[in-house]
Design an enzyme around this catalytic site. Structure first.
Site, mmCIF file in Angstrom:
data_model
loop_
_atom_site.group_PDB
_atom_site.id
_atom_site.type_symbol
_atom_site.label_atom_id
_atom_site.label_comp_id
_atom_site.label_asym_id
_atom_site.label_seq_id
_atom_site.Cartn_x
_atom_site.Cartn_y
_atom_site.Cartn_z
ATOM 1 N N SER A 254 -27.127 -6.618 -10.018
ATOM 2 C CA SER A 254 -28.342 -6.084 -9.424
ATOM 3 C C SER A 254 -29.011 -5.002 -10.258
ATOM 4 C CB SER A 254 -28.013 -5.523 -8.038
ATOM 5 O OG SER A 254 -27.048 -4.483 -8.135
ATOM 6 N N SER B 48 -22.600 -5.589 -11.144
ATOM 7 C CA SER B 48 -24.027 -5.291 -11.229
ATOM 8 C C SER B 48 -24.468 -4.503 -12.449
ATOM 9 C CB SER B 48 -24.480 -4.552 -9.964
ATOM 10 O OG SER B 48 -24.441 -5.418 -8.856
ATOM 11 N N LYS C 123 -31.939 3.238 -11.460
ATOM 12 C CA LYS C 123 -32.010 2.060 -10.594
ATOM 13 C C LYS C 123 -32.610 2.430 -9.239
ATOM 14 C CE LYS C 123 -28.841 -1.583 -8.925
ATOM 15 N NZ LYS C 123 -27.429 -2.021 -8.970
#
Length: 477
Positions: A157, A181, A82
């Site tokens: 996210s 997330s 990420k």
């Protein structure tokens, strides 16, 4: 081995094939690069590719195999990280124009551990600015789209990681989870993701070193692959002041040791947040929970609501946002609207607000503790709504009723974060319009192997396969 065959294999199987010399790490890497080149322009899940660095790593991995060197559990596997997690020598932007050209010199501890297990960082995956937002969108790279329907959001996210894994661009990817997330993107994309007990996965470097909120975790296509990646990340580290060692040696070994769920006491709750849930989602999740009775579990639908934690979470999140951005507060005018509003809300809070929130939080934790004296596992829908149009920042209503706060729709996830419990998401079934519906599986602290054991059975019974875009790619290949 054909590209379409390689990218359909589990991470565990790929690691086995590499270890036994049935396939070369470079072949595995190139197969995934080919799929990325075909699908990423449609999904925008990956924002930075490190192909040459990854290919160098794949060559070294092959040499290690041929020289009979000790191999890690993820040896030769290409992964995604990420874009809020630092990677040495690979651009890390945090989804922010402030860091558009930033190339770290040091890996985050989670990445260092994944590399130590033999994983090769191939890609950085899209995220909202500083992971602030439940839709994966930022001004640097734009929107990430859901592989099940490109008009819809993969949530956030860790939406880039979830979309890339679901589409077959990567066998597994790393994400972070503070509110939901990892869990909601996994639910929206039809894969498995787990948020571990705080402290098990060191978060260094993190602005709030003692923070139990944000944790690193895996996004994978099944529970066993999630366990494989989790094993690589967990473990005590002196670099983190809240680091702890798991009470089990290997989550994957625990899964392999015990297949069944006979005798487990399982509670199903439709709506733990008191915000409502779409009827189709509740129906699919309730059916998936009931199906576990055929496998020997005792399943009971109960009333249990933790909605009193919504306001305390807002307070905790506000302080967290200020702490995370403390060194950049003089640049607040350059933040995007979602991040800026979150930080400004935190700046208005007082010590009294924090004390009141902590009091309620403690009370809520004890209610969960009492629940887990009667049940081994809690099941509840991972999200109360289905994937929404990708242009929307967030859904604003459910069953016709408007949410009180813009992040209330992720309350089923963030309430578990609030009380520091571990949880995973697994596919529970498909909606009538062909979208994956996720189940959240919660258990007491340090019960990750149990959570993944239940997640495996829910996933197996769901008949949720590959998203349409992956099927199209395989046919084209």
């Amino acid at each position: 081995m054909a590209v379409g065959t390689l990218v359909r294999k589990s991470a565990r199987e790929l690691a086995r094939l590499i270890r036994t010399r049935a396939v070369r790490p470079v072949e595995v890497l190139d197969a995934h690069v080919e799929v990325i080149e075909a699908l990423n322009p449609k999904l925008n899940a990956i924002v930075t590719l490190a192909v040459e660095q990854a290919r160098d790593g794949a060559r070294r991995a092959e040499a290690a195999v041929m020289n009979n060197e000790p191999l890690g559990s993820m040896h030769g596997l290409p992964i995604g990280v990420k874009d809020v997690t630092t990677t040495a020598g690979i651009r890390t932007t945090f989804g922010s124009p402030l860091y558009k050209d930033f190339v770290p010199t040091e890996d985050a501890e989670a990445v260092r551990r994944l590399k130590a297990a033999g994983a090769i960082v191939l890609a950085k995956t899209n995220t909202p600015e500083f992971a602030c937002g439940a839709n994966t969108n930022n001004v640097l790279f734009g929107l990430t789209r859901n592989p099940w329907n490109s008009a819809l959001s993969p949530a956030g996210s860790s939406g880039g990681s979830a979309a890339a894994v679901a589409a077959g661009m990567l066998p597994a990817a790393q994400g972070t989870d503070f509110g939901c997330s990892i869990r909601v993107p996994a639910a929206f994309c039809g894969i498995v993701g787990i948020r571990a007990t705080p402290g098990l996965t060191p978060s260094h470097p993190l602005a709030l070193a003692w923070d139990p909120g944000q944790v690193h975790g895996p996004l994978a296509r099944d529970a066993e692959d999630a366990a494989l990646m989790l094993d690589a990340i967990v473990g005590f580290s002196r670099i983190s002041p809240i680091s702890v060692a798991p009470p089990w040696a290997s989550a994957l070994a625990e899964l392999e040791r015990r297949e069944d769920i006979k005798g487990l006491r399982i509670a199903y709750v439709s709506d733990i947040a008191g915000i409502g849930v779409e009827s189709e989602i509740d129906s699919i999740c309730r059916g998936a929970a009931s199906a576990l009775e055929k496998l020997g579990a005792q399943v009971e639908e109960i009333e249990f609501e933790a909605g009193e934690g919504r306001a305390p979470y807002q307070t905790w999140r506000g302080f967290w946002m200020v702490g995370q951005q403390y060194q950049r507060l003089n640049q607040i005018e350059q933040f995007g609207p979602t991040l800026r509003a979150s930080v400004e809300a935190g700046l208005k809070l007082t010590a009294i607000d924090f004390a009141a929130a902590e009091r309620t939080r403690q009370h809520l934790f004890q209610r969960f503790r009492e629940l887990f004296e009667r049940y081994d596992v809690l099941l509840t829908p991972a999200a109360p709504v289905k994937p929404y149009p990708v242009e929307m920042s967030f859904p604003d209503r459910i069953n016709g009723r408007k949410f009180e706060n813009y992040i209330d729709w992720i309350a089923p996830g963030y309430l578990i974060t609030l009380v520091s419990l571990p949880a995973a998401t697994a596919p529970a079934g498909l909606s009538q319009d062909g979208l994956p519906i996720g189940m959240q599986i919660v258990a007491p602290r340090f019960e990750e192997p149990l959570i993944l054991r239940v997640a495996r059975q829910i996933h197996r019974g769901s008949n949720v396969g590959w998203p349409p875009i992956a099927a199209e790619q395989q046919n084209a290949a």
